[in-house]
Design an enzyme around this catalytic site. Sequence first.
Site, PDB file in Angstrom:
ATOM      1  N   ASP A 159       9.976   0.749  -3.211  1.00 45.65           N
ATOM      2  CA  ASP A 159       9.230   1.529  -2.216  1.00 45.65           C
ATOM      3  C   ASP A 159       8.238   2.468  -2.921  1.00 45.65           C
ATOM      4  O   ASP A 159       8.265   2.603  -4.152  1.00 45.65           O
ATOM      5  CB  ASP A 159      10.234   2.310  -1.350  1.00 45.65           C
ATOM      6  N   TRP A 192       3.201  -1.499  -2.694  1.00 44.13           N
ATOM      7  CA  TRP A 192       2.021  -0.934  -3.346  1.00 44.13           C
ATOM      8  C   TRP A 192       0.811  -0.836  -2.405  1.00 44.13           C
ATOM      9  O   TRP A 192       0.276   0.273  -2.192  1.00 44.13           O
ATOM     10  CB  TRP A 192       1.776  -1.755  -4.615  1.00 44.13           C
ATOM     11  N   PRO A 193       0.353  -1.943  -1.780  1.00 45.16           N
ATOM     12  CA  PRO A 193      -0.851  -1.795  -0.950  1.00 45.16           C
ATOM     13  C   PRO A 193      -0.665  -0.865   0.251  1.00 45.16           C
ATOM     14  O   PRO A 193      -1.580  -0.123   0.603  1.00 45.16           O
ATOM     15  CB  PRO A 193      -1.180  -3.219  -0.498  1.00 45.16           C
ATOM     16  N   LEU A 194       0.514  -0.882   0.856  1.00 44.73           N
ATOM     17  CA  LEU A 194       0.756  -0.001   2.011  1.00 44.73           C
ATOM     18  C   LEU A 194       0.453   1.458   1.658  1.00 44.73           C
ATOM     19  O   LEU A 194      -0.209   2.177   2.406  1.00 44.73           O
ATOM     20  CB  LEU A 194       2.204  -0.151   2.486  1.00 44.73           C
ATOM     21  N   TYR A 195       0.930   1.892   0.492  1.00 40.84           N
ATOM     22  CA  TYR A 195       0.716   3.289   0.110  1.00 40.84           C
ATOM     23  C   TYR A 195      -0.669   3.531  -0.473  1.00 40.84           C
ATOM     24  O   TYR A 195      -1.114   4.674  -0.550  1.00 40.84           O
ATOM     25  CB  TYR A 195       1.810   3.719  -0.887  1.00 40.84           C
ATOM     26  N   ASP A 219       6.023   0.255   8.855  1.00 39.41           N
ATOM     27  CA  ASP A 219       7.357  -0.311   9.090  1.00 39.41           C
ATOM     28  C   ASP A 219       7.441  -0.937  10.478  1.00 39.41           C
ATOM     29  O   ASP A 219       6.936  -0.379  11.456  1.00 39.41           O
ATOM     30  CB  ASP A 219       8.417   0.808   9.041  1.00 39.41           C
TER      31      ASP A 219
HETATM   32  C1  GLA Z   1       9.987   3.040   3.930  1.00 41.62           C
HETATM   33  C2  GLA Z   1       9.897   1.525   3.893  1.00 41.62           C
HETATM   34  C3  GLA Z   1      10.957   0.928   4.792  1.00 41.62           C
HETATM   35  C4  GLA Z   1      12.332   1.389   4.348  1.00 41.62           C
HETATM   36  C5  GLA Z   1      12.392   2.899   4.325  1.00 41.62           C
HETATM   37  C6  GLA Z   1      13.683   3.408   3.692  1.00 41.62           C
HETATM   38  O1  GLA Z   1       9.656   3.565   5.188  1.00 41.62           O
HETATM   39  O2  GLA Z   1       8.604   1.112   4.285  1.00 41.62           O
HETATM   40  O3  GLA Z   1      10.882  -0.480   4.783  1.00 41.62           O
HETATM   41  O4  GLA Z   1      12.619   0.853   3.087  1.00 41.62           O
HETATM   42  O5  GLA Z   1      11.312   3.450   3.580  1.00 41.62           O
HETATM   43  O6  GLA Z   1      13.734   4.787   3.601  1.00 41.62           O
END
Ligand code: GLA
Length: 430
Positions: A159, A192-195, A219
């Site tokens: 994550d 990685w890309p999400l953040y 998510d």
């Molecule tokens: C982030 C991730 C989720 C999950 C939570 C756990 O939000 O994107 O998929 O792993 O953390 O805290």
Amino acid sequence: MSRAACLLVIISLMSPAAEALDNGLALKPTMGWLHWERFMCNIDCDTDPNNCISERLYMQMADVMVKEGWKEAGYEYVCIDDCWPSHQRDAQGRLQADPKRFPGGIKKLADYIHSKGLKLGIYADVGDKTCAGYPGSLGYYEKDAQTFADWDVDLLKFDGCFMNRALLGEGYTNMSKALNNTGRPVLYSCEWPLYEWPLKQPNYTAIRETCNHWRNFDDVFDSWSSVKSILDWTAAHQDIIVPAAGPGGWNDPDMLVIGNFGLSHDQQESQMALWAIMASPLLMSNDLRDICPRSKELLQNKRIIDISQDSMGKQGYRTAKGNNFEVWERPLSKNCLAVAVLNKLETGGPRGFNIGAAPGWKICGPQCNVTQILPQYKEMGVQTQQSKIIVSVNPSGTALLTVTPISSDFTRLHKLNWQGTFVRRKHTIL
Ligand code: GLA
């Protein structure tokens, strides 16, 4: 509703631009189960022993996966998400599982999962802390990679919380190298890309070289609005993300929430169909110990799984939209095509869509064989380019079909239609 002229995007039959992470893993989209969406950070084993994050949960899930046909259907990885560790590292600085909830420790759990012929996934974070506040791996990449390898873990979800965004690339790359240096093949699932998106457009060439799959967007929640938002984001960014996918590395639109509380059956069919079209990892987050037969049948539908796991490994994408329909198509091996028609109108009853109006229908020349997989299995027989076949699609449901050309001329036509990178055209559907 007016007729809309929409974008038609055609992907090449060429290999993805970049090399995949060379660890021999994820040659097809990963299949398995991941605890997060359904069980979240429930650590209350005193009052909720059945659903808390504990070794028992994964052992029970593994037992069911073997007994109830999940393993046979292809679901292989049993994955731990956040909230498994103790808040303190051990005297040697290693991560350790919460002793009360994982009395046997992770190595023993991995042995159990392996004894069932399944694989174990674990979770950690590139930054100071995990998203739920457990110890992060920053400063410990090598130690943590070695610990996971020593425990015989098979997958790491890494994550991106509590990390300087400018250092995400360095962090994800260093952990990839650290895993590689252990000598154990560990499937590497990144965020990685999400953040990175809030900072800049991610470099998908580097991401594909580093990770086996990567989350791009928020998510998933147990709701249709969440699934829809993921589809909308994916279609809006398909020119950037689709070319990055292929054997060894995949875009990850997050877990399947089929079998939970928030989606109607039609919406569950939509998620299953579109996740197969998108060549997404199929990581279920549900309670396999208690799942309704229709959801189980859908998740184990061999024809849909065959689309997901197609050996050519091309990600599908949205090829047309209009009149509250979306058409998504995925080129398959043996010159076949999968077509999904999503009815986005959330009112009224079933609406008809002429499948002959799908942009990819051109491959049906002069003839093709058509099979409807969702909402019901139906052999639609031999069709031609001129065929008008109306499929009925429920509100927020999806019709899923495969088209198999039967022409000797096919190769030429197929090349004409699918070659070249991202040819943009205007396309109108009724
Ligand atoms: C982030 C991730 C989720 C999950 C939570 C756990 O939000 O994107 O998929 O792993 O953390 O805290």
